[in-house]
Write a protein that holds these residues in place. Structure first.
Motif, PDB file in Angstrom:
ATOM      1  N   VAL A   1       0.896  -0.846  -0.194  1.00 59.16           N
ATOM      2  CA  VAL A   1       0.106   0.368  -0.019  1.00 59.16           C
ATOM      3  C   VAL A   1       1.294   1.023  -0.135  1.00 59.16           C
ATOM      4  O   VAL A   1       1.751   1.209   0.881  1.00 59.16           O
ATOM      5  CB  VAL A   1      -0.494   0.093   0.649  1.00 59.16           C
ATOM      6  CG1 VAL A   1      -1.621   1.546   1.377  1.00 59.16           C
ATOM      7  CG2 VAL A   1      -2.085  -1.009   1.149  1.00 59.16           C
ATOM      8  N   ASP A   2       0.681   1.934  -0.893  1.00 58.02           N
ATOM      9  CA  ASP A   2       1.731   3.670  -1.034  1.00 58.02           C
ATOM     10  C   ASP A   2       0.857   4.190  -0.332  1.00 58.02           C
ATOM     11  O   ASP A   2      -0.275   5.143  -0.591  1.00 58.02           O
ATOM     12  CB  ASP A   2       1.783   3.709  -2.877  1.00 58.02           C
ATOM     13  CG  ASP A   2       2.460   4.810  -3.216  1.00 58.02           C
ATOM     14  OD1 ASP A   2       2.795   5.551  -2.135  1.00 58.02           O
ATOM     15  OD2 ASP A   2       3.378   4.767  -3.954  1.00 58.02           O
TER      16      ASP A   2
ATOM     17  N   LYS B   1      -2.220   9.547   0.640  1.00 60.59           N
ATOM     18  CA  LYS B   1      -2.098  10.797   1.307  1.00 60.59           C
ATOM     19  C   LYS B   1      -2.685  12.480  -0.227  1.00 60.59           C
ATOM     20  O   LYS B   1      -3.614  13.273  -0.139  1.00 60.59           O
ATOM     21  CB  LYS B   1      -1.092  11.247   1.774  1.00 60.59           C
ATOM     22  CG  LYS B   1      -0.603  10.330   3.160  1.00 60.59           C
ATOM     23  CD  LYS B   1      -0.095  10.378   4.080  1.00 60.59           C
ATOM     24  CE  LYS B   1       0.316  10.553   4.970  1.00 60.59           C
ATOM     25  NZ  LYS B   1       1.357  10.457   6.267  1.00 60.59           N
ATOM     26  N   GLY B   2      -1.600  11.717  -0.758  1.00 58.61           N
ATOM     27  CA  GLY B   2      -1.644  13.079  -2.201  1.00 58.61           C
ATOM     28  C   GLY B   2      -3.340  12.838  -2.912  1.00 58.61           C
ATOM     29  O   GLY B   2      -4.025  13.953  -2.916  1.00 58.61           O
ATOM     30  N   LEU B   3      -3.129  11.899  -3.313  1.00 65.10           N
ATOM     31  CA  LEU B   3      -4.440  11.414  -3.906  1.00 65.10           C
ATOM     32  C   LEU B   3      -6.001  12.487  -2.774  1.00 65.10           C
ATOM     33  O   LEU B   3      -7.169  12.574  -3.743  1.00 65.10           O
ATOM     34  CB  LEU B   3      -5.529  10.140  -3.760  1.00 65.10           C
ATOM     35  CG  LEU B   3      -4.541   8.784  -5.572  1.00 65.10           C
ATOM     36  CD1 LEU B   3      -4.825   7.924  -5.066  1.00 65.10           C
ATOM     37  CD2 LEU B   3      -4.629   9.884  -6.880  1.00 65.10           C
ATOM     38  N   ILE B   4      -6.429  11.986  -1.553  1.00 63.79           N
ATOM     39  CA  ILE B   4      -7.271  12.777  -0.912  1.00 63.79           C
ATOM     40  C   ILE B   4      -7.106  14.231  -0.892  1.00 63.79           C
ATOM     41  O   ILE B   4      -7.932  14.374  -0.723  1.00 63.79           O
ATOM     42  CB  ILE B   4      -6.903  12.104   0.715  1.00 63.79           C
ATOM     43  CG1 ILE B   4      -7.619   9.926   0.395  1.00 63.79           C
ATOM     44  CG2 ILE B   4      -7.554  13.039   1.968  1.00 63.79           C
ATOM     45  CD1 ILE B   4      -7.278   9.880   2.088  1.00 63.79           C
TER      46      ILE B   4
ATOM     47  N   MET C   1      -2.397   9.538 -16.066  1.00 65.89           N
ATOM     48  CA  MET C   1      -2.658  11.070 -15.544  1.00 65.89           C
ATOM     49  C   MET C   1      -1.371  11.776 -14.676  1.00 65.89           C
ATOM     50  O   MET C   1      -1.112  12.610 -14.031  1.00 65.89           O
ATOM     51  CB  MET C   1      -3.906  11.335 -15.101  1.00 65.89           C
ATOM     52  CG  MET C   1      -4.591  11.695 -15.403  1.00 65.89           C
ATOM     53  SD  MET C   1      -6.730  11.437 -14.521  1.00 65.89           S
ATOM     54  CE  MET C   1      -6.443  12.921 -13.919  1.00 65.89           C
ATOM     55  N   GLY C   2      -0.282  10.516 -14.273  1.00 62.34           N
ATOM     56  CA  GLY C   2       0.572  10.850 -13.066  1.00 62.34           C
ATOM     57  C   GLY C   2       0.417  11.016 -11.943  1.00 62.34           C
ATOM     58  O   GLY C   2       1.177  11.329 -10.527  1.00 62.34           O
ATOM     59  N   LYS C   3      -0.768  10.169 -11.441  1.00 64.78           N
ATOM     60  CA  LYS C   3      -1.235  10.185  -9.923  1.00 64.78           C
ATOM     61  C   LYS C   3      -0.543   9.468  -9.096  1.00 64.78           C
ATOM     62  O   LYS C   3      -0.200   9.402  -7.659  1.00 64.78           O
ATOM     63  CB  LYS C   3      -2.808  10.403 -10.006  1.00 64.78           C
ATOM     64  CG  LYS C   3      -3.494  11.769 -10.833  1.00 64.78           C
ATOM     65  CD  LYS C   3      -3.552  12.538  -9.943  1.00 64.78           C
ATOM     66  CE  LYS C   3      -3.892  14.211 -10.033  1.00 64.78           C
ATOM     67  NZ  LYS C   3      -3.719  15.356  -9.651  1.00 64.78           N
TER      68      LYS C   3
END
Length: 307
Positions: free
Chosen positions: A26-27, A32-35, A267-269
């Motif tokens: 799990v990354d 956190k970045g997505l949230i 999308m580089g997400k």
């Protein structure tokens, strides 16, 4: 308490994917970045470890890690509604209690999949879970995945007998069924669409919002669908509904979240990895996803990604 939850838990509650790193762990940083991206984009709430979050590919400890990460990252800025259901009753009880301990705003509990319980067994399952906690419970009905439909009369019994069962996510293409949910459970019962093409129609019959996988790719637009409806800008909401249809279609040409993770990778997400037994879409579908993202301005055709 529950009336306040009914007020807050409205709009686009985005069902976030679970990112994995190159070692298939799990990354946490990517999650956190997505949230943070969702909150900045106007998403009204966050859900993790639902269908889109691949919960059946996670250990119990990993599900708890994802739940805790989401709750701590959101830090009260938006509600967090983790998916705590399981085909294993004891696991569902454990995860729902842990969600409460972690400070979740509600728990989303799926109809058990594979074992196909009858309606009385479903009632007993959900009532036992609801009675074990004080936080609001949103039931998740997705008959296409679970092979059993939670009938309206069963849901109405639960809503009457359990004060903290406050809503349902209906990933149900039977639009007559979802109309009857509000008729039988009351107009203040929270009804969310889990079917992308029914997000707008469910708002029109009194729905509370949507839990749409497409929000992972276009969080602002999926949130705006609710915002426009609530502002009375009906034509603009209808225009947006149709604008998003091609993207909705391509994201479900293979099993969710395969196409979705492919899109987010482009999308580089995040790293688009899926754990077996899930796998990436075909090369042909990946190209279609790419062209669709370009058409929405989410990727630049020349350099590969929009800045």
């Amino acid at each position: 308490m529950y009336q306040e939850a009914k007020r807050r838990l409205r709009g686009s509650i985005a069902p976030i994917v679970t990112p994995f790193d190159e070692q298939m762990n799990v990354d946490v940083q990517a999650l956190k970045g997505l949230i943070e991206w969702h909150i900045a984009s106007g998403t009204h709430g966050i859900s993790v470890t639902g269908t889109t979050g691949e919960p059946s590919s996670l250990t119990i400890e990993e599900r708890e890690l994802v739940m805790e990460t989401a709750i701590k990252t959101a830090a009260g800025r938006v509600p967090v509604v983790p998916g705590t259901g399981s085909t294993n009753h004891a696991e569902a009880l454990h995860l729902t209690k842990r969600a409460q301990e972690m400070g979740a705003d509600a728990a989303m509990v799926i109809v058990p999949y594979y074992n196909r319980p009858n309606q009385q067994a479903l009632y007993n399952h959900f009532k036992t879970i609801a009675d074990s906690v004080d936080i609001p419970i949103i039931i998740y009905n997705i008959p296409g995945r679970t092979a059993v439909n939670l009938e309206v009369k069963t849901l109405a019994r639960l809503a009457e007998d359990c004060r903290n069962i406050i809503g349902v996510k209906e990933s149900n293409k039977d639009f007559e069924h979802v109309n009857r949910v509000l008729l039988n459970c009351g107009r203040d019962f929270l009804l969310y669409s889990g079917i992308e093409l029914l997000c707008y129609p469910m708002l029109a019959i009194g729905g509370a919002g949507h839990v749409s996988a497409t929000a992972n790719v276009m969080p602002k637009e999926v949130a705006d669908l609710y915002n426009l409806w609530m502002a009375g800008e009906v034509e603009a909401a209808i225009d947006l509904h149709y604008k998003m249809m091609p993207l909705n279609d391509v994201l479900f040409k293979d099993t969710n979240p395969g196409p979705l993770k492919t899109a987010l990778g482009m999308m580089g997400k995040m790293n688009p990895a899926l754990r077996l037994p899930m796998g990436p879409p075909s090369v042909e579908l990946q190209q279609e996803i790419r062209q669709t993202l370009i058409s929405y301005g989410l990727l630049d055709e020349k350099v590969g990604m929009k800045e």
